[in-house]
Design a protein around this motif. Structure first.
Motif, mmCIF file in Angstrom:
data_model
loop_
_atom_site.group_PDB
_atom_site.id
_atom_site.type_symbol
_atom_site.label_atom_id
_atom_site.label_comp_id
_atom_site.label_asym_id
_atom_site.label_seq_id
_atom_site.Cartn_x
_atom_site.Cartn_y
_atom_site.Cartn_z
ATOM 1 N N PRO A 52 0.813 -1.224 0.000
ATOM 2 C CA PRO A 52 0.000 0.000 0.000
ATOM 3 C C PRO A 52 0.841 1.266 0.000
ATOM 4 O O PRO A 52 0.528 2.227 -0.712
ATOM 5 N N PHE A 53 1.918 1.278 0.782
ATOM 6 C CA PHE A 53 2.790 2.451 0.805
ATOM 7 C C PHE A 53 3.464 2.639 -0.546
ATOM 8 O O PHE A 53 3.581 3.758 -1.042
ATOM 9 N N ARG A 54 3.879 1.524 -1.155
ATOM 10 C CA ARG A 54 4.525 1.611 -2.464
ATOM 11 C C ARG A 54 3.568 2.194 -3.511
ATOM 12 O O ARG A 54 3.961 3.033 -4.320
ATOM 13 N N TYR A 55 2.315 1.725 -3.486
ATOM 14 C CA TYR A 55 1.384 2.249 -4.486
ATOM 15 C C TYR A 55 1.022 3.708 -4.189
ATOM 16 O O TYR A 55 0.879 4.511 -5.113
ATOM 17 N N PHE A 56 0.882 4.044 -2.921
ATOM 18 C CA PHE A 56 0.643 5.442 -2.554
ATOM 19 C C PHE A 56 1.771 6.325 -3.080
ATOM 20 O O PHE A 56 1.526 7.416 -3.613
ATOM 21 N N LEU A 57 2.989 5.846 -2.973
ATOM 22 C CA LEU A 57 4.136 6.593 -3.478
ATOM 23 C C LEU A 57 4.045 6.745 -4.997
ATOM 24 O O LEU A 57 4.335 7.812 -5.549
ATOM 25 N N ALA A 58 3.619 5.689 -5.691
ATOM 26 C CA ALA A 58 3.445 5.770 -7.142
ATOM 27 C C ALA A 58 2.387 6.798 -7.510
ATOM 28 O O ALA A 58 2.547 7.558 -8.471
ATOM 29 N N VAL A 59 1.302 6.846 -6.746
ATOM 30 C CA VAL A 59 0.242 7.830 -6.984
ATOM 31 C C VAL A 59 0.793 9.243 -6.876
ATOM 32 O O VAL A 59 0.521 10.108 -7.717
ATOM 33 N N VAL A 60 1.584 9.492 -5.845
ATOM 34 C CA VAL A 60 2.143 10.829 -5.623
ATOM 35 C C VAL A 60 3.168 11.166 -6.698
ATOM 36 O O VAL A 60 3.151 12.267 -7.274
ATOM 37 N N VAL A 61 4.061 10.238 -6.994
ATOM 38 C CA VAL A 61 5.133 10.494 -7.961
ATOM 39 C C VAL A 61 4.558 10.807 -9.339
ATOM 40 O O VAL A 61 5.043 11.708 -10.038
ATOM 41 N N MET A 62 3.494 10.102 -9.740
ATOM 42 C CA MET A 62 2.916 10.323 -11.060
ATOM 43 C C MET A 62 2.013 11.557 -11.109
ATOM 44 O O MET A 62 1.526 11.919 -12.186
ATOM 45 N N ALA A 63 1.811 12.203 -9.976
ATOM 46 C CA ALA A 63 0.957 13.389 -9.939
ATOM 47 C C ALA A 63 1.747 14.687 -9.975
ATOM 48 O O ALA A 63 1.174 15.748 -10.241
ATOM 49 N N ILE A 64 3.040 14.636 -9.705
ATOM 50 C CA ILE A 64 3.842 15.852 -9.615
ATOM 51 C C ILE A 64 5.058 15.737 -10.529
ATOM 52 O O ILE A 64 5.505 14.628 -10.841
ATOM 53 N N PRO A 65 5.606 16.876 -10.991
ATOM 54 C CA PRO A 65 6.821 16.817 -11.817
ATOM 55 C C PRO A 65 7.967 16.191 -11.034
ATOM 56 O O PRO A 65 8.006 16.303 -9.811
ATOM 57 N N ALA A 71 -4.907 3.143 -2.417
ATOM 58 C CA ALA A 71 -3.922 2.358 -1.670
ATOM 59 C C ALA A 71 -4.575 1.108 -1.067
ATOM 60 O O ALA A 71 -3.962 0.039 -1.003
ATOM 61 N N GLY A 72 -5.834 1.242 -0.646
ATOM 62 C CA GLY A 72 -6.543 0.096 -0.083
ATOM 63 C C GLY A 72 -6.828 -0.984 -1.101
ATOM 64 O O GLY A 72 -6.976 -2.171 -0.746
ATOM 65 N N LEU A 73 -6.891 -0.613 -2.377
ATOM 66 C CA LEU A 73 -7.174 -1.593 -3.419
ATOM 67 C C LEU A 73 -6.005 -2.527 -3.708
ATOM 68 O O LEU A 73 -6.166 -3.490 -4.473
ATOM 69 N N THR A 133 -4.374 -3.992 -1.138
ATOM 70 C CA THR A 133 -4.245 -4.797 0.074
ATOM 71 C C THR A 133 -5.069 -6.076 -0.057
ATOM 72 O O THR A 133 -5.810 -6.266 -1.030
ATOM 73 N N ARG A 134 -4.980 -6.933 0.967
ATOM 74 C CA ARG A 134 -5.745 -8.182 0.947
ATOM 75 C C ARG A 134 -7.244 -7.940 1.102
ATOM 76 O O ARG A 134 -8.054 -8.810 0.754
ATOM 77 N N ILE A 135 -7.624 -6.801 1.638
ATOM 78 C CA ILE A 135 -9.050 -6.511 1.818
ATOM 79 C C ILE A 135 -9.606 -5.694 0.656
ATOM 80 O O ILE A 135 -10.612 -5.000 0.791
ATOM 81 N N TRP A 136 -8.970 -5.796 -0.511
ATOM 82 C CA TRP A 136 -9.393 -4.981 -1.640
ATOM 83 C C TRP A 136 -10.852 -5.203 -2.039
ATOM 84 O O TRP A 136 -11.501 -4.248 -2.489
ATOM 85 N N PRO A 137 -11.420 -6.426 -1.892
ATOM 86 C CA PRO A 137 -12.843 -6.550 -2.253
ATOM 87 C C PRO A 137 -13.748 -5.637 -1.431
ATOM 88 O O PRO A 137 -14.676 -5.031 -1.973
ATOM 89 N N ALA A 138 -13.469 -5.537 -0.126
ATOM 90 C CA ALA A 138 -14.287 -4.671 0.725
ATOM 91 C C ALA A 138 -14.104 -3.206 0.335
ATOM 92 O O ALA A 138 -15.075 -2.429 0.294
ATOM 93 N N VAL A 139 -12.858 -2.813 0.049
ATOM 94 C CA VAL A 139 -12.596 -1.438 -0.374
ATOM 95 C C VAL A 139 -13.289 -1.153 -1.695
ATOM 96 O O VAL A 139 -13.901 -0.088 -1.890
ATOM 97 N N ALA A 140 -13.227 -2.111 -2.620
ATOM 98 C CA ALA A 140 -13.858 -1.939 -3.928
ATOM 99 C C ALA A 140 -15.373 -1.791 -3.793
ATOM 100 O O ALA A 140 -15.991 -0.964 -4.482
ATOM 101 N N ILE A 141 -15.970 -2.565 -2.915
ATOM 102 C CA ILE A 141 -17.423 -2.475 -2.705
ATOM 103 C C ILE A 141 -17.790 -1.098 -2.158
ATOM 104 O O ILE A 141 -18.770 -0.472 -2.599
ATOM 105 N N ALA A 142 -16.999 -0.605 -1.201
ATOM 106 C CA ALA A 142 -17.277 0.706 -0.623
ATOM 107 C C ALA A 142 -17.150 1.813 -1.671
ATOM 108 O O ALA A 142 -18.020 2.686 -1.789
#
Length: 387
Positions: A106-119, A153-155, A157-166
């Motif tokens: 989750p931290f790695r993907y969060f970092l990817a989200v941030v890196v791809m959003a800024i120069p 970031a929650g998507l 993780t192992r609980i991604w189905p619950a996050v996806a439903i929400a």
């Protein structure tokens, strides 16, 4: 052995489908892009994660080869090369940050989200899944952006189905009650269908035609008229005098795209003109890399290309209110609109010249992305495009 190949192939095909559907140009389909982090996390090797990332990004930006071919009046090969080059940053970031470790994923993907959003990587940060925040959380502003980022970031993780439903629940509720952003009071955006001639035919007759268009659009309730990118051609003292003279007997104010040329290159700008005169309102922060912004020219002592003003003018003042301007390419990436929203503008002005995108979904994607951002921050929106 067959099953070892089947799973990666299914992930790649699914990522392509998500890129095509999510970035089809329909604003309510933007949340389909949330499927990408799920597929990325399901990859069992770094190479499969790279292929999943490439499939998603290339599918989302599929209109680029045809658009480049039209822009340069060439065959498809230069467009294909640029298409592949543009995908490198997205694929590289998501490949390097992929991990088997479920605890740090989750931290790695969060970092990817941030890196791809800024120069610098955010300069080619198209097809960013966080753009869907305005569909899931309209009016939530920075809280909605935070929830969207957390959800992405929650998507992974192992609980991604619950996050996806929400997240799907928010999506369905928003779709059921969806309304497009309202137009700012006193404003009107004018779409043109002048094709390749806009910005290239800048003679007196073209200026007179534009003036007639403005007069037809300006009313007592719409005193501010926005024209597309490049509507005025090159901004010169002569063009200013023509327009100022034409507006002298009225109360209309025109906001239009133009190019400001000098010995070192040119700026892609918005100008504002009324009966008192004209001035540069906004200089584009991020022109299209490659075709417009060519920073490598200065490395070899050459001039030319469009200057990138990056972080210099995120909001502008017009008519006693503050606007967040977005010219063409700036609507496809994340950081320009977020930089503008840090200054809490009153509304968003989005213009573009998309004649070269005919037969693709690029302009529709620009409109959808801009609409989503305006909805997220509950900002009125005025749009003016040439096709």
């Amino acid at each position: 052995m067959r099953r070892d190949y089947l799973r990666p192939m299914l992930l790649i095909f699914a990522s392509i489908a998500i890129g095509v559907v999510g970035w089809s140009g329909h604003v309510l389909l933007l949340p389909v892009a949330m499927g990408f982090p799920v597929l990325w996390s399901m990859a069992r090797t770094r190479s499969v994660a790279a292929l999943v990332s490439a499939g998603y990004f290339l599918a989302a930006s599929r209109g680029l080869p045809q658009g480049v071919a039209a822009f340069y009046s060439s065959d498809i090969w230069p467009g294909l090369l640029l298409w592949l080059c543009a995908s490198l940053s997205f694929v590289a970031v998501h490949t390097v940050l992929w991990t088997k470790n479920a605890g740090t994923r989750p931290f790695r993907y969060f970092l990817a989200v941030v890196v791809m959003a800024i120069p610098p990587f955010g300069i080619t940060g198209w097809a960013h899944p966080v753009t869907a925040a305005g569909v899931l959380f309209p009016g939530w502003g920075w809280w909605g952006l935070g929830l969207m980022t957390t959800g992405l970031a929650g998507l992974v993780t192992r609980i991604w189905p619950a996050v996806a439903i929400a997240l799907t629940g928010f999506w369905l509720w928003s779709a059921a009650t969806w309304t497009d952003p309202k137009i700012p009071d006193g404003w009107r955006g004018v779409d043109l269908e002048l094709g390749v001639s806009l910005g290239r035919e800048a003679g007196l007759q073209r200026q007179r035609d534009m003036i007639a268009t403005v007069r037809g659009a300006a009313t007592d309730s719409a005193r501010f008229v926005a024209l597309p990118e490049s509507a005025l051609g090159f901004w010169t003292p002569t063009v200013e005098r023509v327009w100022t003279g034409a507006l002298r007997d009225g109360a209309a104010t025109v906001i239009a795209g133009a190019a400001l040329l000098d010995a070192g290159g040119y700026d892609n700008v918005l100008v504002v003109i009324d009966r008192k005169g004209g001035r540069i309102l906004y200089r584009e922060r991020m022109p299209v890399p490659g075709s417009m912004w060519q920073p490598w020219r200065s490395w070899f002592g050459e001039s030319g290309g469009t200057r990138a003003d990056f972080f210099t003018n995120p909001v502008v003042s017009i008519g006693g209110r503050r606007a967040a301007p977005l010219i063409c390419y700036e609507q496809l990436i994340v950081w320009p609109v977020l930089q503008s929203m840090l200054h809490d503008p009153d509304f968003v002005v989005a213009v573009g010249n998309g004649w070269w995108t005919r037969g693709t979904s690029i302009v529709a994607i620009q409109r959808a992305a801009t609409t989503a951002w305006a909805k997220l921050f509950a900002k009125p929106l005025v749009i003016a495009f040439n096709t």
